[in-house]
Design an enzyme around this catalytic site. Structure first.
Site, PDB file in Angstrom:
ATOM      1  N   CYS A  52     -22.331  26.256  42.035  1.00 40.62           N
ATOM      2  CA  CYS A  52     -21.103  25.375  42.555  1.00 40.62           C
ATOM      3  C   CYS A  52     -20.454  26.347  43.401  1.00 40.62           C
ATOM      4  O   CYS A  52     -20.114  27.556  43.143  1.00 40.62           O
ATOM      5  CB  CYS A  52     -20.549  24.970  41.456  1.00 40.62           C
ATOM      6  SG  CYS A  52     -21.247  23.811  40.562  1.00 40.62           S
ATOM      7  N   GLU A 106     -15.051  28.659  43.587  1.00 43.59           N
ATOM      8  CA  GLU A 106     -15.368  29.259  42.498  1.00 43.59           C
ATOM      9  C   GLU A 106     -16.257  30.302  42.725  1.00 43.59           C
ATOM     10  O   GLU A 106     -16.360  31.422  41.986  1.00 43.59           O
ATOM     11  CB  GLU A 106     -16.259  28.109  41.362  1.00 43.59           C
ATOM     12  CG  GLU A 106     -16.671  28.609  40.315  1.00 43.59           C
ATOM     13  CD  GLU A 106     -17.399  27.764  39.400  1.00 43.59           C
ATOM     14  OE1 GLU A 106     -18.217  27.813  38.686  1.00 43.59           O
ATOM     15  OE2 GLU A 106     -17.189  26.321  39.600  1.00 43.59           O
ATOM     16  N   ARG A 118     -12.384  28.595  34.501  1.00 44.90           N
ATOM     17  CA  ARG A 118     -13.251  29.360  35.454  1.00 44.90           C
ATOM     18  C   ARG A 118     -12.377  30.672  35.796  1.00 44.90           C
ATOM     19  O   ARG A 118     -12.649  31.284  36.934  1.00 44.90           O
ATOM     20  CB  ARG A 118     -13.588  28.685  36.825  1.00 44.90           C
ATOM     21  CG  ARG A 118     -14.501  27.412  36.796  1.00 44.90           C
ATOM     22  CD  ARG A 118     -15.990  27.896  36.105  1.00 44.90           C
ATOM     23  NE  ARG A 118     -16.636  26.708  35.601  1.00 44.90           N
ATOM     24  CZ  ARG A 118     -16.533  25.865  34.717  1.00 44.90           C
ATOM     25  NH1 ARG A 118     -15.927  26.241  33.590  1.00 44.90           N
ATOM     26  NH2 ARG A 118     -17.247  24.809  34.577  1.00 44.90           N
TER      27      ARG A 118
END
Length: 315
Positions: free
Chosen positions: A220, A310, A167
């Protein structure tokens, strides 16, 4: 290109949360970007680059500076003799459109991304991924513009220099680097097999995520953390799934803290997917931030795991 003042950021975030941008513009061509950067420098303004708005929480106080929404959404297709196809995509290409193009042309490699929102530029910046796959697996080159470069020339960065991690990427770590275009490589595949994979991915996504369109969210909230072997063992016993690289789903940790349905104002932890926070109507950024803090505290106290966001929080 028009530079606007006092533009609401709510409609540019899938969360539907946020105040006003002091200045705002939409960029489709390189000359537009040059004008926007020049305007920001002359007025000593901070610049924020915005893609599809699917991974961002804007502050209720808005953004003091210039928000640049990237919408260069053209692409070129290059077919090669070895069955591979290269696509040169503008950073503003909607990721779902790229995925649909691949599926409809029997190109394999992006099945995992079916249903993922946002833009190609945003996906590359955050090294988007799902079901054990990541966008880095399909990227061969990234073309960037460095705002510290007075000429604002487009520079090519090869895959090895993109700094892709879970990520993250060199583009996410350096706010001066604007992803402008991306070269994606895909292989010719079997149409029936590709469509079956996509059907299975969408089925898994629908089982594990909130019903699409019910309430605004940004997907998320937390990255899946690396945890101790003891926590891995609990996860594998409880879910009958295997851990990937010592990571467990953040949603599983949050669920085990009995936080589904927990609510601060109009921000609520989804009843179905605990790693989603949804906007029940008029959630504020403060509501979401308080809820994020509560989740991190509960998970830390129960599992000794420090969750990391995130979603990007722009204050």
């Amino acid at each position: 290109m028009e530079i606007q003042e006092k533009v609401s950021l709510k409609k540019y975030s899938t969360f539907k949360i946020g105040g006003e941008a002091q200045y705002f513009c939409i960029v489709k061509k390189k000359k537009d970007l040059s004008e926007a950067v020049d305007f920001a420098k002359r007025n000593e303004l901070k610049i924020f680059l915005l893609g599809g708005g699917s991974n961002i929480l804007f502050s209720d106080n808005g953004f003091s500076g210039l928000v640049v929404k990237i919408e260069n959404d053209s692409w070129e297709i290059f077919k090669e003799a070895n069955g591979r196809t290269r696509l040169l995509c503008g950073a503003g290409v909607v990721f779902n459109k790229l995925t649909s193009f691949a599926i409809n042309n029997s190109l394999t490699g992006l099945e995992w991304s079916a249903g993922i929102p946002g833009t190609v530029g945003g996906a590359v910046r955050g090294n988007a991924g799902a079901f054990g796959k990541e966008i880095k697996d399909n990227v061969s080159k990234v073309f960037v513009i460095d705002t510290n470069d007075e000429k604002l020339e487009v520079h090519q960065i090869d895959l090895a220099d993109c700094g892709f991690e879970y990520r993250s990427s060199v583009f996410k770590e350096n706010d001066n680097l604007f992803v402008w275009e991306v070269e994606i490589e895909l292989e010719k595949g079997d149409e029936r097999v590709i469509k079956e994979k996509v059907k299975e991915i969408i089925k898994k996504r629908n089982l594990g995520q909130p019903s699409v369109g019910l309430f605004p969210s940004v997907g998320c909230i937390f990255k899946n953390p690396i945890v101790s072997s003891e926590v891995v063992e609990k996860f594998e016993f409880d879910s009958e799934q295997k851990s990937r690289d010592g990571k467990v789903p953040a949603g599983w940790l949050i669920d085990r803290c009995d936080l589904k349905g927990e609510r601060i104002g109009d921000a609520m932890i989804d009843q179905k997917q605990a790693n989603f926070i949804v906007n029940m109507g008029n959630a504020t950024s403060e509501d979401v931030i308080i809820l994020i803090s509560l989740v991190k505290m509960k998970v830390r106290n129960k599992f000794s795991v420090q969750l990391e966001e995130e979603v990007k929080i722009l204050m």
